[in-house]
Scaffold this motif. Structure first.
Motif, short mmCIF file in Angstrom:
data_model
loop_
_atom_site.label_atom_id
_atom_site.label_comp_id
_atom_site.label_asym_id
_atom_site.label_seq_id
_atom_site.Cartn_x
_atom_site.Cartn_y
_atom_site.Cartn_z
N GLY A 1 0.80 -1.22 0.00
CA GLY A 1 0.00 0.00 0.00
C GLY A 1 0.83 1.27 0.00
N LEU A 2 2.12 1.13 -0.22
CA LEU A 2 3.05 2.26 -0.33
C LEU A 2 3.12 3.10 0.94
N PRO B 1 10.18 -0.72 0.92
CA PRO B 1 10.96 -1.88 1.34
C PRO B 1 12.45 -1.60 1.36
N THR B 2 13.16 -2.35 2.19
CA THR B 2 14.62 -2.23 2.27
C THR B 2 15.25 -2.64 0.94
N SER B 3 14.68 -3.68 0.32
CA SER B 3 15.14 -4.06 -1.02
C SER B 3 14.00 -4.70 -1.78
N GLY B 4 14.14 -4.78 -3.09
CA GLY B 4 13.10 -5.34 -3.93
C GLY B 4 12.25 -4.25 -4.54
N ARG B 5 11.31 -4.65 -5.40
CA ARG B 5 10.51 -3.69 -6.15
C ARG B 5 9.01 -3.92 -5.93
N VAL B 6 8.27 -2.81 -5.91
CA VAL B 6 6.81 -2.87 -5.85
C VAL B 6 6.29 -2.24 -7.13
N LEU B 7 5.40 -2.95 -7.84
CA LEU B 7 4.83 -2.42 -9.08
C LEU B 7 3.31 -2.36 -8.97
N GLY C 1 10.90 3.86 -4.86
CA GLY C 1 11.85 4.90 -5.25
C GLY C 1 11.19 6.14 -5.83
N LYS C 2 9.87 6.08 -6.09
CA LYS C 2 9.19 7.31 -6.53
C LYS C 2 9.12 8.28 -5.34
N ARG C 3 8.94 9.57 -5.67
CA ARG C 3 8.90 10.56 -4.59
C ARG C 3 7.69 10.33 -3.70
N ARG C 4 7.82 10.85 -2.49
CA ARG C 4 6.77 10.67 -1.50
C ARG C 4 5.42 11.18 -2.00
N SER C 5 5.43 12.35 -2.66
CA SER C 5 4.16 12.93 -3.10
C SER C 5 3.50 12.06 -4.17
N THR C 6 4.31 11.45 -5.02
CA THR C 6 3.78 10.55 -6.04
C THR C 6 3.15 9.33 -5.38
#
Ligand code: ADP
Ligand code: MG
Length: 227
Positions: free
Chosen positions: A54-55, A59-65, A73-78
């Motif tokens: 839910g963003l 995470p410490t590592s890995g990717r969420v799509l 890694g997207k900005r907080r506001s995004t």
């Protein structure tokens, strides 16, 4: 269509001198219209998994799509925008505002994003109808049962028309039959709306044979237990 993908996600929290691995190399996907149950012992990482999906946590590592697009890694506001527009959350307790009626709880979601339109009011009523609460739309939480309050929480989570619905132990405060009805309701909404739904639940007896089950033990996905 994949609405959610977790790709080798790990989440560490500081714990005294060391760290606790709340999620350890977790990968799975959720399609639109798919109902995924997450189960596992207390402290195994289930709520952390929802928070990462839910963003709320990076995470410490890995990717969420989400919808095939990487959001880690997207900005907080995004991430906040995505969370507001694409994701619905249902918690153990619905945390309704005591002074608002059921329909006002839903209308407030729209109002918070600047939408005071008649369409939003109509959507609120239609959602309350979908969760079986038409008759009590003008009641405040104190005049609703526990199951009804949880239904308001579910309808509220759908107000922003999310593609992903994240639900943490929605039946833990309810008796068996009411819990069963809530799981059935969530499954029905998932299919009808084509939303991808992840539900943390201990109550495997409430799951259907076609439901996907992800079991987590010590932050790792393990083989689902027989149902
Ligand atoms: P579950 O929902 O399965 O009961 P959680 O995801 O809440 O498990 O917790 C998984 C592990 O991560 C536990 O050991 C918990 O103590 C730890 N944990 C969760 N959130 C935090 C946090 N914000 N800070 C430190 N440790 C945490
Ligand atoms: Mg939890």
């Amino acid at each position: 269509m994949k609405v959610l993908e977790l790709d080798h996600v790990s989440m560490e929290f500081p714990d005294g001198d060391g760290v606790v691995m709340a999620l350890d190399d977790v990968s799975f996907t959720v399609d639109g219209g798919e109902f995924v149950a997450v189960t596992g012992p207390s402290g195994s990482g289930k709520s952390t998994l929802l928070a990462v999906a839910g963003l709320l946590l990076t995470p410490t590592s890995g990717r969420v799509l989400l919808d095939g697009r990487e959001v880690t890694g997207k900005r907080r506001s995004t991430r906040t925008d995505l969370r507001r527009n694409r994701i619905g959350f249902v918690f153990q307790q619905p945390h309704l505002l005591g002074s608002l009626t059921a329909r006002e709880q839903l209308e407030m979601v729209a109002r918070l994003s600047g939408d005071r339109s008649a369409a939003a009011k109509k959507r609120a009523l239609s959602l309350l109808d979908e969760v079986g609460l038409s008759a009590v739309a003008d009641r405040r939480p104190a005049a609703l049962s526990g199951g009804q309050r949880q239904r308001v929480g579910i309808a509220r989570a759908l107000m922003n028309q999310p593609q992903l619905l994240l639900v943490d132990e929605p039946t833990s405060a309810l008796d068996h039959d009411r819990g069963l009805a809530i799981i059935d309701l969530l499954r029905g909404l998932t299919v009808e709306r084509g939303v991808g739904t992840v539900v943390v639940t201990h109550d495997l007896a409430t799951l259907g044979e076609h439901d996907e089950v992800v079991r987590i033990v010590d932050g790792r996905i393990s083989e689902p237990v027989a149902r």
